[in-house]
Design a protein around this motif. Structure first.
Motif, PDB file in Angstrom:
ATOM      1  N   ASN A   1      31.214  26.217 -12.654  1.00 19.37           N
ATOM      2  CA  ASN A   1      32.339  26.797 -13.362  1.00 19.37           C
ATOM      3  C   ASN A   1      31.963  26.954 -14.816  1.00 19.37           C
ATOM      4  O   ASN A   1      31.243  26.128 -15.364  1.00 19.37           O
TER       5      ASN A   1
ATOM      6  N   ALA B   1      30.561  23.938  -7.100  1.00 20.82           N
ATOM      7  CA  ALA B   1      30.592  25.173  -7.878  1.00 20.82           C
ATOM      8  C   ALA B   1      29.930  25.017  -9.231  1.00 20.82           C
ATOM      9  O   ALA B   1      29.674  23.916  -9.694  1.00 20.82           O
TER      10      ALA B   1
ATOM     11  N   THR C   1      36.064  33.659 -17.738  1.00 22.33           N
ATOM     12  CA  THR C   1      36.134  32.321 -17.161  1.00 22.33           C
ATOM     13  C   THR C   1      36.024  32.441 -15.654  1.00 22.33           C
ATOM     14  O   THR C   1      36.571  33.376 -15.075  1.00 22.33           O
ATOM     15  N   GLY C   2      35.327  31.519 -15.036  1.00 26.62           N
ATOM     16  CA  GLY C   2      35.322  31.558 -13.581  1.00 26.62           C
ATOM     17  C   GLY C   2      34.153  30.839 -12.975  1.00 26.62           C
ATOM     18  O   GLY C   2      33.435  30.084 -13.644  1.00 26.62           O
ATOM     19  N   GLU C   3      33.963  31.100 -11.686  1.00 31.19           N
ATOM     20  CA  GLU C   3      32.944  30.400 -10.914  1.00 31.19           C
ATOM     21  C   GLU C   3      31.876  31.406 -10.522  1.00 31.19           C
ATOM     22  O   GLU C   3      32.181  32.451  -9.948  1.00 31.19           O
TER      23      GLU C   3
END
Lengths: 256, 582
Positions: free
Chosen positions: B351, B349, B313-315
């Motif tokens: 995401n 972003a 998970t993340g950007e």
């Protein structure tokens, strides 16, 4: 005299039943097992033949529908798979497996619709209604009615003066019984009503009017589930989940 | 009558209102005027002339407007105003006219007849000037409308997010601006921001006030190092301009709409290569991420499957993340996952989340410690590689060793991409339950009838005179028994009081003696009427006397010890006299 006729009629039906059952030497349970075994052995056509035979005799139910769905799914008969899974779900609406298989089969259907969920109280009603078979609702209602009557009789016996004012608990029980009857009758109706159909062939034009010459409104594909809103001169008026409607010939359709 | 109505404030108000409605128009002076914004008009362009009739309602007659052309109207609008108690009704007639060519025009007066009077408007003189030339597309060129791309960074790593926002600078009205053709960003992975905020803002550039609007925004993920060009994009928009600034009627001025292509400038971005010595498990992930790995079970049998889920998970460029490699014991069959991803794009972003479900099918029993799962990514802020480790629990495998591969059905069931087999061992048959509802409906009816009979019978029995008599006898005896209980408790006074009351009540009931005539003489009379023998009468009176004495003058006379037994005896005797059949 009348009694004598009744006796002979009865004797005759017993005879017919005996002959009929001797024709089908095996009982439905063992034939069902045979069908399940054929399915296991990947003889899908054989399994379908056995299950269809059961259906023709009126031996229907969740299990037959479920396995028929599985057999058709394996053969990539998506329309039939959807149809029988729908029937299975109709029988046992809270069954997770049937729902899951139906979902899988529907993923192979070309026509897809996003259907908005029903109004919350309606959903609640349906959820509770589908928890039990109509018979269970029936017995629950009957039990509650007798209980309410018993309570009321007790109240009258204990306080003869309050003859015409039913005890509060009896009243509540009677209301519950009434609601149970409502659930049961509604459930029964959903089981009996067959206004839903699944398309079993590859593709079909939906006409604007119940007439062969009529202009085609849109096309539908195998496995689509529709509501039958009207029947006229051998035509069905169908309504799609998104509200579109039109007329089709009822060939190549299966009623859920 | 009216006076009386006026007494009530409410009525008065209503009457005033009625009066105002009826006579209101007469209260205001009437006038008929013509209005025009300016006497200078432009040939070929529409303008409006408004006639206003105030304080009256009538049909005016309008002048012949020729050689002016009537483009529209008369549009009639009426309003009814009440200001400070004054009522006025205005009717306006609006004409839309056009002068065919330049020159001087005169519109004659319009007239209206109101209450025998004729009202007249002034005549108007108009000067139509020559229409200015319609600007052509080429002439609109200049610094009035342009699109500038802005980059979030000038220097990025390979795989790092670079956001390019196309902004429209304009002094004109631009509509329906969109890409003329689909952009091609060679050497970039692209995410379009679908929810770009388009609030306009005002910016002054070289002394010119521009309105600036975000048009498009892309998040670009460069795929190779070097000086990379961001190609120019071509937009198409409708530019609408007022053709004549001198037009007095802004309402009716014609907006000249021109389709125009706007091309943004080219940009170049420096893409840096990844830092040296990337970790083994680095697969090109650039951004800021978290990582987790888990097993859905810790013990299973051979022939079954366990699911190892890896969740990133993340950007950043999460879509580019390939399937991570995992190390498993030799005796495990590993089925590679079909990754699932969910990516959300906004202005700042990209995401997202990517899920990898590995299926592990052990063939040998035993206790296996799976090596911890790791994922490395490049943090573009620091320019450093970062590694996240997720430890996995030990896996206990039971059962016997198997040689063959696991069946696809088991895998399918685990991956939830195959139909499920039937669970129930015995078939469930459908039994119609329709006929059951009849007894359900009948059951309460039967109960009702039974109850009805029962109640009726009970009521009939209650109504019989014998029942009533027996009841009163029973009641009297019960009362006596209660009185006796009082005596046993040591309350003789209460006992005698109760005894007295019971006797009187019984006699009252049996002899139909009204409560008001509870006198000895009346009692004697009635008892004699009912042929009660004198010795029994004496007995009655003695008991009544004794009980009364015991209540009102305790100690004067010794009360009989067996008063209760005597009373019961007396009641039985009397009852046999009154109702011999009982």
């Amino acid at each position: 005299m009348i009694q004598a006729i009744g006796f002979w009629r009865m004797a005759f039906s017993v005879l017919v039943l005996c002959i009929a059952s001797s024709l089908y030497a095996t009982n439905p349970d063992s034939r069902f097992s045979e069908g399940a075994a054929r399915l296991e052995a990947k003889d899908y056509e054989g399994a379908i033949a056995i299950f269809q035979g059961l259906l023709v005799e009126g031996q229907e139910g969740y299990s037959v529908y479920y396995l028929l769905g599985n057999a058709h799914y394996r053969l990539d008969h998506i329309g039939e798979a959807v149809l029988y899974y729908e029937k299975a779900v109709k029988q046992l609406p809270h069954n997770k497996d049937a729902q899951f298989n139906l979902k899988l089969a529907r993923q192979k259907v070309q026509d897809r619709f996003a259907v908005a969920p029903a109004f919350f109280p309606v959903r609640m009603w349906r959820y509770v209604r589908d928890l039990f078979k109509p018979v269970i609702w029936f017995w629950a209602a009957l039990g509650l009615i007798w209980l309410a009557c018993g309570l009321q009789a007790f109240a009258w016996y204990k306080h003869p003066g309050s003859r015409f004012s039913p005890s509060r608990l009896a009243l509540i029980l009677a209301c519950c019984a009434f609601v149970c009857v409502g659930f049961g009758v509604d459930r029964q109706q959903t089981l009996e009503v067959d206004r839903v159909a699944v398309f079993l062939e590859t593709i079909q034009d939906v006409k604007k009017a119940p007439d062969q010459q009529s202009e085609a409104s849109f096309k539908i594909h195998e496995g689509i589930k529709v509501q039958i809103t009207d029947e006229l001169n051998g035509w069905w008026q169908i309504e799609l989940p998104d509200g579109k409607n039109g007329w089709v010939k009822p060939n190549g359709w299966g009623r859920v | 009558m009216i006076d009386r109505l006026f007494l009530h404030t409410k009525n008065r108000g209503i009457l005033i209102l009625i009066a105002l409605l009826a006579f209101g128009p007469l209260l205001v002076a009437q006038s008929f005027t013509v209005q025009i914004n300016s006497n200078k008009i432009v040939a070929g362009e529409r303008f409006s002339v408004k006639y206003l009739l105030e304080g009256a309602q009538s049909n005016p007659s309008f002048p012949d407007f020729s050689p002016l052309k009537i483009e529209g109207g008369p549009n009639v609008a009426s309003n009814f105003l009440m200001v400070n108690g004054k009522v006025s009704q205005n009717v306006s007639y609006n004409f839309v006219l056009k002068a065919p060519k330049e020159g001087t025009y005169t519109i004659g007066p319009a007239t209206v007849k109101v209450g025998g009077k004729t009202l007249k408007t002034q005549s108007i003189r108009l000067v139509a000037s020559k229409a200015p030339p319609i600007p052509e597309e080429g002439k609109l060129k200049g610094k009035d409308v342009f699109i500038i791309p802005t980059l979030s960074k000038d220097e990025v790593f390979v795989g790092e997010r670079l956001t390019v926002t196309y902004e429209l600078y304009t002094v004109k009205n631009v509509r329906d601006l969109d890409l003329a053709k689909n952009p091609v960003f060679d050497g970039f992975g692209v995410e379009i921001n679908p929810n770009l905020a388009q609030f306009p803002r005002d910016v002054e550039l070289n002394g010119i006030p521009y309105r600036v609007v975000n048009v498009k925004q892309f998040h670009l993920f460069p795929q190779q190092a070097g000086e990379i060009n961001i190609p120019n994009l071509t937009f198409r928009g409708m530019i609408s301009e007022r053709t004549n600034r001198n037009d007095p009627f802004s309402m009716f001025s014609i907006h000249q709409r021109t389709s125009r292509l706007l091309t943004s400038a080219k940009k170049t971005v420096t893409v840096k290569p990844w830092p040296a010595n990337p970790p083994e498990d680095f697969s090109g992930l650039v951004g800021l991420f978290s990582f987790d790995a888990s097993l859905n079970k810790t013990s299973l049998n051979t022939g079954e499957v366990a699911r190892l889920r890896m969740l990133i998970t993340g950007e950043g460029n999460i879509r580019l993340q390939g399937t991570p490699t995992i190390k498993t014991p030799e005796s495990f069959d590993v089925f590679d996952p079909e990754p699932r991803e969910a990516v959300r794009v906004n202005a700042e972003a990209v995401n997202g989340q990517k899920v990898f479900d590995f299926l592990l099918a052990p063939r040998q029993p035993g206790l296996f410690q799976l090596p911890s799962a790791t994922v490395s990514f490049l943090n573009p802020e620091t320019g450093q590689y970062e590694r996240i480790r997720a430890n996995l629990p030990a896996l206990t495998v039971g059962g016997k060793a198997i040689a063959t591969e696991i069946s696809p059905a088991v895998i399918g069931a685990e991956l939830e991409n195959d139909i499920r087999p039937l669970q129930a061992a015995r078939p469930i048959w459908y039994k119609p339950a329709g006929s059951l509802w009849i007894p359900l409906g009948v059951a309460p009816l039967i109960l009702l009838v039974v109850f009805g009979f029962w109640i009726k019978k009970k009521a009939d029995k209650e109504a019989l005179p014998e029942t009533a008599l027996r009841r009163s006898m029973e009641a009297a005896k019960r009362q006596l028994a209660e009185a006796q209980a009082l005596l046993e408790k040591g309350e003789p006074k209460a006992f005698y009081n109760e005894l007295n009351r019971t006797l009187w009540a019984y006699l009252e009931d049996r002899l139909a003696l009204p409560g008001s005539s509870q006198t000895r003489s009346a009692l004697t009379e009635r008892l004699t009427e009912r042929t009660i023998p004198p010795e029994q009468q004496t007995h009655i009176f003695r008991l009544l006397d004794e009980s009364e004495m015991a209540v009102y003058a305790p100690g004067a006379v010794a009360p009989p010890k067996d008063a209760y037994a005597q009373a019961l005896d007396l009641l039985d005797q009397l009852e046999s006299q009154f109702n011999p059949e009982l």
